[in-house]
Design an enzyme around this catalytic site. Structure first.
Site, PDB file in Angstrom:
ATOM      1  N   ASP A 273       0.826  -1.175  -0.029  1.00  0.00           N
ATOM      2  CA  ASP A 273       0.064   0.053   0.001  1.00  0.00           C
ATOM      3  C   ASP A 273       0.885   1.386  -0.006  1.00  0.00           C
ATOM      4  O   ASP A 273       2.241   1.117   0.192  1.00  0.00           O
ATOM      5  CB  ASP A 273      -0.989  -0.088   1.079  1.00  0.00           C
ATOM      6  CG  ASP A 273      -2.243   0.747   0.833  1.00  0.00           C
ATOM      7  OD1 ASP A 273      -3.312   0.658   1.697  1.00  0.00           O
ATOM      8  OD2 ASP A 273      -1.971   1.807  -0.111  1.00  0.00           O
TER       9      ASP A 273
HETATM   10  C1  GLC Z   1      -4.008   4.353  -0.362  1.00  0.00           C
HETATM   11  C2  GLC Z   1      -5.251   3.280   0.047  1.00  0.00           C
HETATM   12  C3  GLC Z   1      -5.139   2.524  -0.962  1.00  0.00           C
HETATM   13  C4  GLC Z   1      -5.065   2.981  -2.295  1.00  0.00           C
HETATM   14  C5  GLC Z   1      -3.510   3.374  -2.396  1.00  0.00           C
HETATM   15  C6  GLC Z   1      -3.199   4.154  -3.806  1.00  0.00           C
HETATM   16  O1  GLC Z   1      -3.368   4.644   0.803  1.00  0.00           O
HETATM   17  O2  GLC Z   1      -4.959   2.687   1.196  1.00  0.00           O
HETATM   18  O3  GLC Z   1      -6.434   1.557  -0.897  1.00  0.00           O
HETATM   19  O4  GLC Z   1      -5.136   1.898  -3.431  1.00  0.00           O
HETATM   20  O5  GLC Z   1      -3.222   4.307  -1.418  1.00  0.00           O
HETATM   21  O6  GLC Z   1      -3.664   5.227  -4.036  1.00  0.00           O
END
Ligand code: GLC
Length: 740
Positions: A273
């Protein structure tokens, strides 16, 4: 026998060559890559930066994937640089959070779940892929399938609610819609099951907080939706921010390798993430980015989203022997495999379209149908649908014309100019036949002003019915947006009280990203519609329901608490040793200076009933249905068999409607404590007034497996209950036995 062999001899080389094509291409590409090329493929960065800097990074080969560029002219230019100017010539994978629609915004996933319509969810997911791939996106960071039992957690909005079986079934529908028949289809995009795993169990409902999910609950409640997506061919998985039982998911080798790859045989790509590789540092399990990079790549996290830990330190880790080059190659293979499967090496550029499908009638119609099916009618004292006798309507509240907030969280590519709000749709529908007076009274849900309330009450006195649209802004849910109170904010409660005091029939419509604590509003309203954040077509969907052109069929995918103190509250909780009687919770019943145990000993509160305000699976219709004649074909089944049951469903009302027939099983005794009941199947059934039909279910007994006392997934012999009904608290019950 000879007959059989010949076709095989012909087919086998073709099959082998077809299978080897992907593998061979990967090996051939990998074989010509330098270590710098390889490390660059594991680096994913945001594209919303100085574009010249992004271009330079592409030219240097340090970007395997770029997020958040949705202009095909820009993605094509970056792709050209990657293919023609970077050292490896490997195309870039462009990614985006495409969570509930793209330009055409669908209901938030919690609203989608309220439709219980996986077929329509798949259709709208396919439409979403068509819109997104037109803009150059080939990797979507969805579906999110975190089980959410705490409405304080803002990301419950992105979830499919509290039930494991439902989350898995609906997530698979999104995977199928996004990935289509083949990833090489330029209209397909890779799905990404997230967040792996247990993120929704954040303590206190506070986002990013620690989770404490024990091994058995992890395996029986939180992991199954991901396994369903892996089995459905989901192309990628995203790790979660949380540490569970001391281990951050992004660096958890048991989770990402021993379980996901060795046991589940997942062959796809694992992406961290946002910054969660480096997140091991604040978690306190890594000294620095170099340490974090080593832990995460060895754990099985292939791609580093935005922390640059791999880019900065992987070469040194390899050269010093702290990461084996085989580990690096394994990660790079999975990146290359996805790019080959997406056809990027054959056609890296955004697909060219003659006629755009974005906002097309068919896309908007499907979005409207899903929004209609997502609306849950929680109360109706014969005020809906509005009939011929209604000549004058007062429309009030801050959500009656909130085109931006109506789209909900993670509507990154929604354009509020395309939102059809309730006031727009009502005016369209009513024309000059019904007079509409519109007084928002509040400019937004947090508005505390009461200045308009006198005028509002005056207008309510003249109206035949009041439609009040309330709720929360989209900013109140989603990532990093947890709340400690779920009450209506600003002066919304007072506004509704003023309206109710007038006595004109009051229809209250909620737009929110979560279950709010709405007991006071239910009390004073004659009807309640819960629309979640319904997306672009939400206003049209609501107008169709309010005027009866559509019969509401939504059912709650999540439990509604009476107050925030009841949280966590969910239908499939355990028996416990002191089950509540259901009569607890009235402080007035507590005698003064009474003996300590006068109130008994049950799992309940002294000051609120143990039951929720509205339970999982609940939802009303403009017609009524009756379930009868529950028949179970086989009272005794074996672990490898199927449970076959049927019921008769009758539309006993005066108009066509759709019911969601739900099948739950439960058991009192097992080697470990069990939930009271669990959803094991559901079907949407549409019947004309007076019509009946037989609804049949065939549930594999294996779906009743759980991790037993030895932590082994098993179907345990014993006596089970089976309930078929139209929500989680009612229905016809029968019994069956699983034999040894
Ligand atoms: C964010 C979220 C995730 C998302 C990623 C890219 O922090 O937790 O769900 O896909 O970053 O934006």
């Amino acid at each position: 026998m000879k007959k059989l062999i010949t076709p095989l001899l012909i087919a086998l080389p073709l099959l082998m060559s077809a299978q080897q094509t992907v593998d061979e291409r990967v090996e051939e590409i990998l074989g010509r890559m330098t270590i710098e090329d390889k490390i660059g493929q594991l680096n994913q960065m945001d594209g919303r930066r100085d574009i010249e800097k992004v271009k330079q990074e592409v030219r240097e080969g340090t970007l395997g994937s770029i997020m958040n560029i949705v202009d095909p002219a820009v993605t094509d230019e970056l792709q050209r640089i990657a293919v023609e100017e970077s050292p490896s010539g490997i195309p870039i994978l462009f990614a985006r959070d495409v969570v509930h629609g793209f330009n055409t915004v669908l209901p938030i996933p919690l609203g989608m779940a309220a439709s219980w319509d996986d077929a329509l969810i798949e259709t709208t997911a396919r439409n979403t892929a068509i819109e997104a791939t037109e803009k150059g996106i080939r990797w979507a960071f969805a579906p999110m399938m975190d089980i959410a039992r705490d409405a304080r957690w803002g990301r419950i909005a992105e979830s499919f609610g509290e039930d494991t079986y439902m989350a898995g079934r609906l997530a698979v529908a999104v995977v199928k819609g996004y990935q289509g028949e083949s990833l090489t289809d330029p209209m397909s995009m890779a799905a990404c099951a997230k967040h792996f795993v247990g993120y929704g169990d954040a303590e206190g409902g506070r986002d990013y907080n620690t989770t404490s999910i024990p091994p058995r609950t992890l395996r029986d409640v939180y992991l199954p939706p991901f396994k369903a997506c892996v089995d459905a061919g989901c192309a990628s998985i995203m790790t979660s921010f949380n540490d569970n039982d001391g281990l951050p998911s992004t660096g958890n080798r048991w989770l990402l390798t021993e379980l996901l790859r060795d046991q589940w045989r997942f062959k796809g790509l694992v992406v961290s993430d946002w910054g969660s590789v480096a997140g091991l540092i604040p978690h306190g399990v890594a000294r620095d980015k170099r340490d974090a990079a080593q832990q995460c790549i060895v754990a099985g996290c292939d791609m580093d989203m935005s922390s640059r830990s791999y880019l900065l330190h992987m070469k040194d880790l390899i050269e010093k022997g702290e990461v084996d080059v085989a580990v690096l190659d394994a990660a790079v293979r999975r990146v290359l495999k996805l790019k080959v499967e997406l056809g990027l090496f054959d056609n890296p550029y955004a697909r060219k379209v003659e006629k755009s499908e974005i906002y097309s009638d068919s896309v908007l119609d499907a979005a409207c149908r899903l929004a209609e099916e997502s609306v849950v009618m929680l109360k109706n004292e014969s005020v809906l649908p509005l009939g011929e006798n209604v000549r004058r309507i007062l429309v009030a509240g801050p959500m009656a014309d909130a085109p931006y907030d109506q789209m909900g969280t993670w509507a990154l590519d929604g354009d509020k100019k395309h939102t059809v709000t309730p006031i727009m749709a009502l005016r369209e529908l009513c024309g000059d036949k019904v007079e509409i007076e519109y007084i928002p009274a509040l400019t937004h849900p947090r508005d505390k002003s009461t200045a308009e309330f006198k005028a509002l009450a005056k207008a309510a006195r003249k109206a035949d019915v009041v439609l009040a649209f309330v709720g929360e802004e989209q900013m109140m849910s989603g990532e990093a947006h947890s709340l400690s109170s779920l009450d209506l904010q600003g002066a919304q409660r007072q506004m509704l009280e003023e309206l109710a005091a007038v006595g004109t029939p009051l229809v209250t419509v909620f737009m929110a990203g979560r279950p709010m604590t709405i007991a006071p509003q239910v009390e004073i309203s004659d009807a309640i519609l819960y629309a979640w954040h319904p997306g672009t077509m939400g206003g049209k969907a609501l107008a169709n329901i309010i005027f009866g052109h559509v019969n509401p069929s939504g059912k709650l995918p999540v439990t509604f608490p009476r107050n925030v103190g009841q949280i966590p509250i969910y239908y499939n909780h355990k028996h416990t040793s002191h089950r509540a009687k259901g009569t607890e919770g009235n402080l007035d019943n507590i005698p003064r200076e009474a003996p300590q145990s006068v109130m008994g000993h049950t799992s309940s509160y002294l000051d609120v009933a143990p039951s929720p305000l509205f339970h999982f699976g609940y939802g009303l219709s403009y017609t009524t249905f009756e379930v009868s004649d529950l028949v179970i074909e086989n009272k005794e089944v074996t672990a490898d068999g199927n449970i076959k049951v049927s019921v008769m469903l009758k539309n006993t009302g005066s108009r066509e409607g759709t019911e969601v027939v739900q099948l739950y099983t439960g058991r009192k005794t097992a080697s470990v404590t069990q939930p009271l009941k669990e959803l094991k199947d559901f079907k949407r059934v549409t019947l004309a007034a007076g019509e009946s039909c037989k609804v049949e279910f065939e549930v594999p007994v294996s779906r009743l497996a759980f991790h037993n006392r030895d932590m082994v997934p098993a179907v345990e012999p014993g006596n089970y209950t089976l309930t078929v009904g139209t929500d989680s608290q009612s229905g016809l019950r029968t019994y069956f036995q699983i034999m040894n």
